[in-house]
Scaffold this active site. Structure first.
Site, mmCIF file in Angstrom:
data_model
loop_
_atom_site.group_PDB
_atom_site.id
_atom_site.type_symbol
_atom_site.label_atom_id
_atom_site.label_comp_id
_atom_site.label_asym_id
_atom_site.label_seq_id
_atom_site.Cartn_x
_atom_site.Cartn_y
_atom_site.Cartn_z
ATOM 1 N N ARG A 1 34.758 27.776 46.329
ATOM 2 C CA ARG A 1 34.123 28.573 44.812
ATOM 3 C C ARG A 1 33.739 29.703 45.851
ATOM 4 O O ARG A 1 33.531 29.917 46.896
ATOM 5 C CB ARG A 1 33.217 27.691 44.450
ATOM 6 C CG ARG A 1 33.843 26.312 43.124
ATOM 7 C CD ARG A 1 33.104 25.853 42.521
ATOM 8 N NE ARG A 1 32.337 26.526 42.394
ATOM 9 C CZ ARG A 1 30.945 25.664 42.066
ATOM 10 N NH1 ARG A 1 30.664 24.142 41.575
ATOM 11 N NH2 ARG A 1 29.932 25.890 41.808
ATOM 12 N N ARG B 1 32.491 22.286 50.743
ATOM 13 C CA ARG B 1 33.277 21.592 49.430
ATOM 14 C C ARG B 1 34.309 22.092 49.416
ATOM 15 O O ARG B 1 34.185 24.032 48.946
ATOM 16 C CB ARG B 1 32.642 21.118 48.623
ATOM 17 C CG ARG B 1 32.210 22.476 47.919
ATOM 18 C CD ARG B 1 31.700 21.364 46.703
ATOM 19 N NE ARG B 1 30.671 22.416 45.532
ATOM 20 C CZ ARG B 1 29.857 22.204 44.140
ATOM 21 N NH1 ARG B 1 29.985 21.107 44.427
ATOM 22 N NH2 ARG B 1 29.205 23.676 43.996
ATOM 23 N N ARG C 1 19.585 23.287 32.407
ATOM 24 C CA ARG C 1 19.488 23.588 33.784
ATOM 25 C C ARG C 1 17.693 23.922 33.802
ATOM 26 O O ARG C 1 16.831 24.335 34.585
ATOM 27 C CB ARG C 1 20.353 24.574 34.499
ATOM 28 C CG ARG C 1 21.152 24.623 35.384
ATOM 29 C CD ARG C 1 22.243 24.957 35.547
ATOM 30 N NE ARG C 1 23.094 24.768 36.830
ATOM 31 C CZ ARG C 1 23.763 24.402 37.327
ATOM 32 N NH1 ARG C 1 24.762 24.281 36.478
ATOM 33 N NH2 ARG C 1 24.937 23.569 38.296
ATOM 34 N N ARG D 1 20.918 29.106 44.156
ATOM 35 C CA ARG D 1 21.551 27.641 42.786
ATOM 36 C C ARG D 1 20.442 26.638 43.154
ATOM 37 O O ARG D 1 19.468 26.175 42.789
ATOM 38 C CB ARG D 1 22.668 27.432 43.050
ATOM 39 C CG ARG D 1 23.789 28.224 42.398
ATOM 40 C CD ARG D 1 24.381 28.225 43.085
ATOM 41 N NE ARG D 1 25.255 27.446 43.275
ATOM 42 C CZ ARG D 1 26.658 26.810 44.011
ATOM 43 N NH1 ARG D 1 26.776 28.251 45.355
ATOM 44 N NH2 ARG D 1 27.525 25.470 43.690
ATOM 45 N N LYS E 1 27.425 16.066 40.836
ATOM 46 C CA LYS E 1 27.740 15.422 39.848
ATOM 47 C C LYS E 1 28.770 15.543 39.263
ATOM 48 O O LYS E 1 29.344 14.446 37.763
ATOM 49 C CB LYS E 1 26.570 16.308 39.049
ATOM 50 C CG LYS E 1 25.525 16.795 38.685
ATOM 51 C CD LYS E 1 24.680 17.824 38.683
ATOM 52 C CE LYS E 1 25.470 19.050 38.164
ATOM 53 N NZ LYS E 1 24.727 19.361 39.970
HETATM 54 P P1 AMP Z 1 28.008 24.538 38.420
HETATM 55 O O1 AMP Z 1 29.253 24.082 38.811
HETATM 56 O O2 AMP Z 1 27.735 23.702 37.858
HETATM 57 O O3 AMP Z 1 27.282 24.296 40.160
HETATM 58 O O4 AMP Z 1 27.323 26.004 38.919
HETATM 59 C C1 AMP Z 1 28.565 26.947 38.421
HETATM 60 C C2 AMP Z 1 27.496 28.511 37.904
HETATM 61 O O5 AMP Z 1 27.494 28.466 36.933
HETATM 62 C C3 AMP Z 1 25.892 28.045 37.556
HETATM 63 O O6 AMP Z 1 25.454 28.496 39.780
HETATM 64 C C4 AMP Z 1 25.464 28.865 36.685
HETATM 65 O O7 AMP Z 1 25.872 30.294 37.481
HETATM 66 C C5 AMP Z 1 26.503 29.133 35.898
HETATM 67 N N1 AMP Z 1 26.006 27.904 35.052
HETATM 68 C C6 AMP Z 1 26.267 26.262 35.045
HETATM 69 N N2 AMP Z 1 25.304 25.779 34.274
HETATM 70 C C7 AMP Z 1 24.881 26.495 33.475
HETATM 71 C C8 AMP Z 1 23.161 26.430 32.517
HETATM 72 N N3 AMP Z 1 23.075 25.295 32.265
HETATM 73 N N4 AMP Z 1 22.995 27.504 32.510
HETATM 74 C C9 AMP Z 1 23.064 28.924 32.788
HETATM 75 N N5 AMP Z 1 24.148 28.830 33.727
HETATM 76 C C10 AMP Z 1 24.648 27.485 34.193
#
Ligand code: AMP
Length: 207
Positions: A152, A122, A88, A164, A13
């Site tokens: 990360r 990654r 989400r 996740r 993404k």
């Molecule tokens: P990502 O970088 O998209 O994998 O997001 C990293 C973390 O941020 C996720 O595992 C969640 O803890 C939090 N997060 C990101 N987007 C959302 C969302 N729309 N709703 C709730 N938590 C989020």
């Protein structure tokens, strides 16, 4: 154009969002980046956000929506944007409808095995945020800015990765139905090369 990109962690993404952002000259809003930036602050809210994100759990909707509302108010969003990582869950999709009209939703489909191996391999640039895959798992320099590539925190923890992916699986179907009913959902295969995935997405956003 206002675009939402859906897909599990590791589906590309962020990578594809960056490419579309350059092509259409609209900002990429990564909710995960907003979350990580928030965790660096010295506040009770920062601690709370970090508690959820390090475990791979969703940060509560009311916090995430506040972060998003603030970001959407910025002037660079006036001609459109690409949302990566939101919605989400169905509630977030409903709340987004109340905030702003979305034109197109792109769903990047990959299977769980591909997602898991991509996340484990990654690295992210600690300076510019560029994401790269590196199977050797050694530190490297960012090809874009020369910054240090790091893992990360939530990618280092296998339980957090599985959490996740499970949360995605459990929440995605109602979101897909929501956007299918509106006639704005477009599916692409994320199993192909970066260029091939981008070709599919380019077609969707330019037609
Ligand atoms: P990502 O970088 O998209 O994998 O997001 C990293 C973390 O941020 C996720 O595992 C969640 O803890 C939090 N997060 C990101 N987007 C959302 C969302 N729309 N709703 C709730 N938590 C989020």
């Amino acid at each position: 154009m206002r675009i939402v990109i859906l897909g599990p962690a590791g589906s590309g993404k962020g990578t594809q969002g960056t490419l579309i952002s350059k092509k259409l000259n609209i900002p990429l809003i990564s909710i995960g980046d907003l979350v990580r930036r928030e965790t660096k602050k010295h506040s009770t809210l920062a601690q709370k956000v970090a508690w959820y994100s390090v475990q791979g759990l969703l940060v509560p909707d009311e916090i995430i929506i506040k972060l998003l509302v603030k970001r959407l108010k910025a002037t660079d969003c006036k001609n459109g944007f690409i949302l990566d990582g939101f919605p989400r869950n169905l509630n977030q999709a409903i709340e987004l409808d109340k905030l702003i009209e979305i034109d197109k939703v792109i769903l990047i489909k990959i299977d769980n095995k591909t997602a898991l191996s991509r996340i484990q391999g990654r690295f992210v640039c600690s300076n510019c945020g560029l994401t790269l895959s590196n199977d050797k798992n050694t530190d490297l320099k960012c090809i874009s800015c020369g910054g240090t590539m790091i893992k990360r925190k939530d990618d280092l923890n296998e339980n957090a990765i599985k959490t996740r992916l499970n949360i995605y699986e459990n929440n995605i179907e109602p979101i897909i139905s929501h956007y299918k009913n509106k006639g704005i959902l477009f599916e692409v295969s994320g199993e192909k090369s970066k260029t091939e995935v981008f070709e599919q997405i380019s077609q969707v956003v330019t037609e």
